[in-house]
Write a protein that holds these residues in place. Structure first.
Motif, short mmCIF file in Angstrom:
data_model
loop_
_atom_site.label_atom_id
_atom_site.label_comp_id
_atom_site.label_asym_id
_atom_site.label_seq_id
_atom_site.Cartn_x
_atom_site.Cartn_y
_atom_site.Cartn_z
N TRP A 36 34.37 -33.90 77.35
CA TRP A 36 35.81 -33.99 77.13
C TRP A 36 36.42 -32.62 77.44
N PHE A 37 37.39 -32.63 78.34
CA PHE A 37 38.16 -31.44 78.67
C PHE A 37 39.58 -31.64 78.16
N ARG A 38 40.33 -30.54 78.09
CA ARG A 38 41.75 -30.66 77.78
C ARG A 38 42.53 -29.61 78.56
N GLN A 39 43.79 -29.94 78.80
CA GLN A 39 44.66 -29.00 79.49
C GLN A 39 46.02 -29.03 78.83
N ALA A 40 46.40 -27.88 78.28
CA ALA A 40 47.71 -27.73 77.68
C ALA A 40 48.68 -27.17 78.73
N PRO A 41 49.98 -27.38 78.54
CA PRO A 41 50.95 -26.87 79.51
C PRO A 41 50.81 -25.37 79.72
N GLY A 42 50.73 -24.98 80.99
CA GLY A 42 50.64 -23.56 81.33
C GLY A 42 49.27 -22.95 81.13
N LYS A 43 48.28 -23.76 80.76
CA LYS A 43 46.93 -23.25 80.52
C LYS A 43 45.94 -23.93 81.45
N GLU A 44 44.79 -23.30 81.61
CA GLU A 44 43.73 -23.87 82.43
C GLU A 44 43.01 -24.99 81.67
N ARG A 45 42.43 -25.89 82.42
CA ARG A 45 41.64 -26.94 81.80
C ARG A 45 40.39 -26.32 81.19
N GLU A 46 40.05 -26.75 79.97
CA GLU A 46 38.89 -26.21 79.28
C GLU A 46 38.00 -27.32 78.76
N LEU A 47 36.70 -27.03 78.73
CA LEU A 47 35.74 -27.96 78.16
C LEU A 47 35.76 -27.81 76.64
N VAL A 48 35.97 -28.91 75.92
CA VAL A 48 35.99 -28.83 74.46
C VAL A 48 34.74 -29.41 73.83
N ALA A 49 34.11 -30.39 74.49
CA ALA A 49 32.90 -30.99 73.91
C ALA A 49 32.10 -31.66 75.02
N ALA A 50 30.79 -31.69 74.83
CA ALA A 50 29.92 -32.35 75.80
C ALA A 50 28.72 -32.93 75.08
N ILE A 51 28.12 -33.93 75.70
CA ILE A 51 26.97 -34.58 75.09
C ILE A 51 25.97 -34.92 76.17
N SER A 52 24.71 -34.70 75.87
CA SER A 52 23.66 -34.93 76.84
C SER A 52 23.44 -36.43 77.06
N ARG A 53 22.57 -36.74 78.02
CA ARG A 53 22.42 -38.12 78.46
C ARG A 53 22.02 -39.07 77.34
N ARG A 54 21.06 -38.63 76.53
CA ARG A 54 20.58 -39.50 75.46
C ARG A 54 20.92 -38.96 74.09
N ALA A 55 21.92 -38.12 74.06
CA ALA A 55 22.64 -37.71 72.84
C ALA A 55 21.86 -36.90 71.80
N PRO A 56 20.80 -36.23 72.13
CA PRO A 56 20.32 -35.31 71.10
C PRO A 56 21.05 -33.98 71.10
N TYR A 57 21.71 -33.63 72.22
CA TYR A 57 22.32 -32.32 72.33
C TYR A 57 23.82 -32.44 72.54
N THR A 58 24.56 -31.58 71.83
CA THR A 58 26.00 -31.54 71.98
C THR A 58 26.46 -30.09 72.12
N TYR A 59 27.65 -29.94 72.70
CA TYR A 59 28.28 -28.63 72.84
C TYR A 59 29.72 -28.75 72.36
N TYR A 60 30.20 -27.71 71.69
CA TYR A 60 31.60 -27.66 71.26
C TYR A 60 32.18 -26.28 71.55
N ALA A 61 33.41 -26.27 72.01
CA ALA A 61 34.12 -25.01 72.13
C ALA A 61 34.35 -24.45 70.73
N ALA A 62 34.41 -23.15 70.65
CA ALA A 62 34.56 -22.49 69.35
C ALA A 62 35.82 -22.96 68.63
N SER A 63 36.86 -23.26 69.39
CA SER A 63 38.14 -23.62 68.79
C SER A 63 38.13 -24.98 68.11
#
Length: 119
Positions: A36-63
């Motif tokens: 999942w990415f997000r883009q706010a007005p005037g800002k670059e698109r950023e990755l906020v969360a990700a999940i691996s193929r079979r879901a043991p691993y996840t990533y989250y932006a610090a925010s």
């Protein structure tokens, strides 16, 4: 070809919750890393969360760590983003993305769904 369709965006007050869904069709869903990415007005698109193929691993932006949860249901070909304790700074267009590798340059994108958090 993989089609991604997001849903679940909307307007919510600060402190509220939303759950985004991304339904996919096409190639084998379980082969793709999902993000999942997000883009706010005037800002670059950023990755906020990700999940691996079979879901043991996840990533989250610090925010968003501790407030957002990414999950997937490979049987339903769907990835979710549960967003709690929303803040006005979370206001953005949220995009679902799929990649066979690592989301550095996603292979496929959804059309986006607007999330607006009022103070």
């Amino acid at each position: 070809q993989v089609q991604l369709v997001e849903s679940g965006g909307g307007l919510v007050q600060a402190g509220g919750s939303l759950r985004l869904s991304c339904a996919t069709s096409g190639r084998i869903f379980s082969s793709y890393v999902m993000g999942w990415f997000r883009q706010a007005p005037g800002k670059e698109r950023e990755l906020v969360a990700a999940i691996s193929r079979r879901a043991p691993y996840t990533y989250y932006a610090a925010s968003v760590k501790g407030r957002f949860t990414v999950s997937r249901d490979n049987a339903m070909n769907t990835v979710y983003l549960q967003m709690n304790s929303l803040e006005p700074e979370d206001t953005a267009v949220y995009y679902c993305a799929a990649d066979l590798d690592d989301l550095t340059r996603p292979d496929y994108w959804g059309q986006g769904t607007q999330v607006t958090v009022s103070s």
